[in-house]
Write an enzyme that holds these catalytic residues in place. Structure first.
Site: not given
Ligand SMILES: [Zn+2]
Length: 493
Positions: A261-262, A291
């Site tokens: 994710h990061e 995001e």
């Molecule tokens: Zn995030």
């Protein structure tokens, strides 16, 4: 010197000072000893205050007016638009309010650290009332300056251009089909046999696996690092990006997927345009778009069967072979749907429910329709209606679970689900352009995904306003139909 160039010089100066603020915050979240907290907060507030005062400088208004009349090209106009926006936002909120907010949220956040584990809602409320009072005041100031409704004015800080009327439509759409889909998928999964990987998995081995996956995803370790933090995050500047994760010895997948994710956030930052160093046009577009990059990596790519097939041998090479690492089983394990109380642990199908409930509550709170003491009852009601989960009496894993509100951050939560919707839209395009996508992913070739994201999103920075960026990238404005089609294909296909 032209007024525009003078504005660029100031923007670059602020960018450089923000660079240092960013690393003061990263140091605090990763290695700072506890006693350093107070002095660090003071030092950061000092610099933050100085930047705020300078952004409100009346001389800036004159420069902005003069620059408007200068002959500028399209990119310079876009940069000027972003500089203007920063000035407008800074001008709307008085210095005294910024300072009171810093103090009130620091107190509330510090109290929350102890009140959450103690399930102490009443104790939290004592500090939180002041945070809400100041947030409402900030929202009113921003609303007066922009002509927007108070909550929309807060939303605009994180997702410029998006209004709650649009969110009501998007989330109304989701509310119509998501709970039924969750139920259908749960019924279907109830008879599945799934093996969970058996730990312990040492932090060192997990770290090596995370680094290997980051490398395969194209993270540039010459321009970034992987560190450890209590709450995983990605921060830094284009050529020095810090990705953090945390390790649970029983469950390496938690850390691995947080890292993926990061890494999505990080690749966006590393891929931003280089033609305008230190200028707002070269910055990420919005929190929702940010995001959408992390979720494109973690969920769209990361939970594809083909990606899990790519991952399985890499996992076995770090931890030794296990039956649970067989790709089919691993994929079933990763896509298990189970409604629960905690947002950050929620699966792909349940996550939007956590966001929609927070959106409903924070909007009513900022608009003054409810008071802070009304939150727990609303929380319980919505958790029951949306996910069938009973949270009564559990503040710790109920309305005290996130730090956002304690930190005075209202209007941010919707960005998580906007990101999920955008990410599905990006992948619909990527899939169309690269029909052989999955066979490439199995072999570790992510160029079709990364190439598209780079071309359509990363390299665009803040050149376009969000709606235009989305339409240029995907041929249409935000469209939740792609999100629905994606979830139905993955979980019912
Ligand atoms: Zn995030």
């Amino acid at each position: 010197m032209s007024a525009y160039l003078e504005l660029c010089r100031q923007a670059k100066r602020h960018h450089n000072l923000r660079h240092l603020l960013t690393f003061a915050a990263i140091d605090r979240a990763t290695v700072m000893p506890p006693k350093g907290g107070e002095a660090r907060a003071e030092a950061m507030a000092e610099l933050e205050g100085m930047l705020h005062r300078e952004s409100r400088d009346p001389a800036m208004a004159d420069l902005l007016r003069a620059a408007e009349a200068e002959p500028l090209d399209a990119a310079e106009r876009a940069n000027l638009r972003e500089i203007q926006r920063g000035h407008r936002l800074a001008l709307a909120v008085p210095d005294s309010l910024v300072e009171s907010r810093v103090r009130a949220t620091a107190r509330c956040e510090a109290g929350w650290q102890l009140q959450r584990p103690a399930n102490d809602w009443q104790g939290f409320l004592e500090n939180f009332r002041e945070v809400v009072r100041l947030a409402r005041s900030e929202a009113r100031h921003l609303a007066d300056a922009s002509g927007l409704a108070p909550y929309d004015a807060m939303l605009d800080l994180y997702e410029p251009g998006v209004r709650s009327a649009e969110l009501d439509l998007l989330f109304g759409d989701l509310r119509g089909w998501l709970p039924g889909l969750v139920q259908k998928v749960r019924d279907r999964q109830s008879s599945e046999r799934v093996l969970a990987p058996a730990g312990p998995f040492t932090a060192e081995a997990q770290r090596a696996l995370n680094r290997a996956v980051m490398e395969r995803l194209g993270f540039d370790f010459e321009a970034g690092r992987l560190d450890t933090a209590v709450h995983p995050f990605c921060g830094g500047v284009q050529d020095d990006i810090r990705v953090t994760t945390r390790y649970r010895e029983a469950d390496f997948l938690h850390s691995l997927y947080a890292t993926i994710h990061e890494t999505g956030h990080a690749r966006y930052e590393q891929g931003l345009p280089r033609e305008w160093p230190g200028q707002p046009i070269a910055l990420p577009r919005s929190m929702g778009i940010h995001e959408s990059q992390s979720l494109a990596f973690e969920l769209q790519l990361g939970l594809r069967k083909s990606f899990v097939e790519f991952l399985a041998p890499l996992i076995a090479s770090h931890f030794g072979p296990q039956d649970a690492f067989e790709p089919e089983n691993l994929h079933r394990h990763l896509t298990r749907v189970a409604p629960d109380k905690i947002r950050v642990d929620a699966d792909e199908l349940c996550y939007p429910a956590h966001v929609m409930l927070r959106y409903t509550i924070e909007r009513a709170l900022i608009e003054g329709e409810i008071e802070p003491e009304d939150i727990p009852a609303l929380w319980d009601e919505q958790m029951r209606d949306l996910l069938g989960v009973d949270t009564r009496g559990d503040y710790r894993d109920g309305c005290l679970q996130d730090t956002h509100w304690a930190e005075g951050v209202f209007g941010y939560f919707p960005c998580y689900t906007l990101g999920a919707i955008y990410a599905a839209q990006w992948f619909a395009c990527i899939q169309r352009e690269a029909p052989e996508l999955d066979s490439r992913i199995v072999s570790g070739d992510f160029s079709a995904v990364v190439g598209w994201l780079d071309r359509a999103i990363w390299s665009q920075g803040s050149r376009w306003e969000t709606r235009e960026l989305v339409t240029r990238a995907s041929g249409e404005p935000i469209n939740p139909a792609h999100f629905r089609a994606h979830l139905e294909a993955r979980y019912l296909g």
